[in-house]
Design a protein around this motif. Structure first.
Motif: not given
Ligand code: ADP
Ligand code: ASP
Ligand code: MG
Length: 373
Positions: A317, A319, A345, A360, A362-366, A368, A371-372
């Motif tokens: 993902h 962000v 994270i 910007t 990038a992180i792992k979907p789990e 996100s 993080a958001k």
């Protein structure tokens, strides 16, 4: 430095009786001149099947039994092709003991309709116990001295089930006192460890490569050879890019970048213990043992190409944080990444516009959603 070399064989390289016979040829040929520790994965597809069985057990005993039957028949098919007579009876007994233990655990999940990460790890680790028991017995059957080693005896981890972290201080000491330089070939289960109190854990999917380098690092071995189903690290994933070709030499850092960013051929944490002790890593094809493969060391080799390789990861993902209030303001990046760090994270990739209008990452979907927030 010890005189050992480590050879690790992945799922397809132990995936059938004929693959195990080929493994035997590779190991015994190298064993003429080297002291060997052989680390093996589960037969290919078995770890997936164990996880399917354990998930199925939470809602359907029939479904669980369907998967268990497949696991059993695969092991018995290999045994029937490898052994004859009394030896076949003996190895079948050992394998059935393991399979009964597995069945009990799965029935426990059926009764409670609950699968904890701890039980999931205990079940997932059976694949390596099964394959390595068969392989060590096959060596003995062929009159080659070998000993089955359950890595839970010396790889000590925390209890982060599914991706347990190794306690290197304890593990290194245990490994040093476990392995003796004799003429016996050690056959070690990849992927599994145990907590200080003896609860089974796993090192993450694909973790058998890591087992090899954990042992290699502790013993300061001469080399670690990862035997797999392709002839080394390719310039791109050969399944996605048919024109990709093997890279003869990589530096540890180049290999790290490639495998953390999607080159599945090496499980990412594998590089670190080798890099720390400057132990060379070879990636070799068990189906084409004469192919050169990839050699990984401090030296990056041929520099005639600016780009060594291209990798990709599918599940990620991205962000973006943006706003005119960020333009030219010092400390925004520190606040963003400080906050992410506070919440544990990990960030895979970072970019920032030169106007500083956006950052910007990038992180792992789990992670996100967190993080958001
Ligand atoms: P093993 O079971 O031996 O551990 P893996 O399936 O984990 O094998 O890793 C080997 C696979 O990695 C190859 O079959 C290939 O499809 C895949 N792969 C992805 N990227 C690369 C790459 N850059 N170079 C080589 N193989 C790659
Ligand atoms: N058998 C484990 C898995 O499939 C570990 C490995 O093969 O490296 O993830
Ligand atoms: Mg692998």
């Amino acid at each position: 430095m010890s005189n050992f070399s480590i050879l690790k064989f992945g799922g397809t390289s132990v995936g059938s009786a004929s693959r195990i016979k080929a493994l035997y040829e590779i190991v015994t040929t190298l064993g003429k001149t080297k002291k060997l520790i052989v680390v093996c994965s589960a037969v290919s597809g078995i770890t997936d099947m164990l996880l399917l069985a354990s998930n199925a057990a939470t809602h359907s005993e029939d479904e669980m039994r369907h998967h268990l039957k497949h696991i059993k028949s695969k092991q018995l098919e290999i045994i029937n092709d490898l052994f004859n007579g009394r030896s076949r009876v003996e190895i079948s007994k050992s394998i059935n003991t393991l399979l009964n233990e597995l069945e009990k655990l799965l029935m426990g999940v059926c009764y409670t309709q609950e699968l904890s990460p701890r039980t999931s790890d205990a079940i997932a680790g059976f694949g390596e116990q099964l394959s390595c028991t068969i392989i060590a017995e096959y060596f003995k059957y062929c009159k080659t001295a070998a000993i089955y080693c359950d890595a839970r005896k010396f790889i000590t981890t925390d209890d982060k089930y599914g991706e347990a972290q190794v306690d290197f201080k304890v593990t290194d000491e245990k490994i040093k006192s476990f392995f003796k330089e004799t003429n016996t070939i050690y056959v070690v289960t990849g992927f599994i460890g145990s907590t200080a109190s003896g609860i089974s854990t796993t090192l993450g999917r694909g973790g058998s490569d890591y087992t090899a380098s954990i042992i290699g690092g502790a013993l300061q071995v001469r080399e670690i050879q990862i035997w797999t189903d392709v002839s080394g690290v390719y310039t791109a994933d050969p399944r996605k890019v048919p024109e990709a070709f093997p890279i003869a030499k990589l530096s540890y850092i180049e290999a790290l970048e490639m495998c953390y960013f999607g080159a599945k051929v090496i499980h990412p944490p594998t590089i670190q213990p080798a890099l720390n002790r400057n132990i060379p890593l070879f990636i070799k094809n068990s189906m084409r043992p004469d192919d050169t493969g990839t050699f990984i060391s401090l030296d990056s080799g041929d520099r005639s190409h600016y780009v060594k390789g291209i990798t990709s990861i599918d599940k990620v993902h991205v962000v973006t944080l943006q706003g005119s209030g960020m333009i030219g303001v010092a400390g925004v990046a520190a606040r963003v990444f400080g906050t992410l760090a506070t919440h544990h994270i990990s960030v895979i990739l970072i970019t920032q516009g030169s106007s500083e209008h956006n950052i910007t990452f990038a992180i792992k979907p789990e992670v996100s959603a967190l993080a958001k927030k």
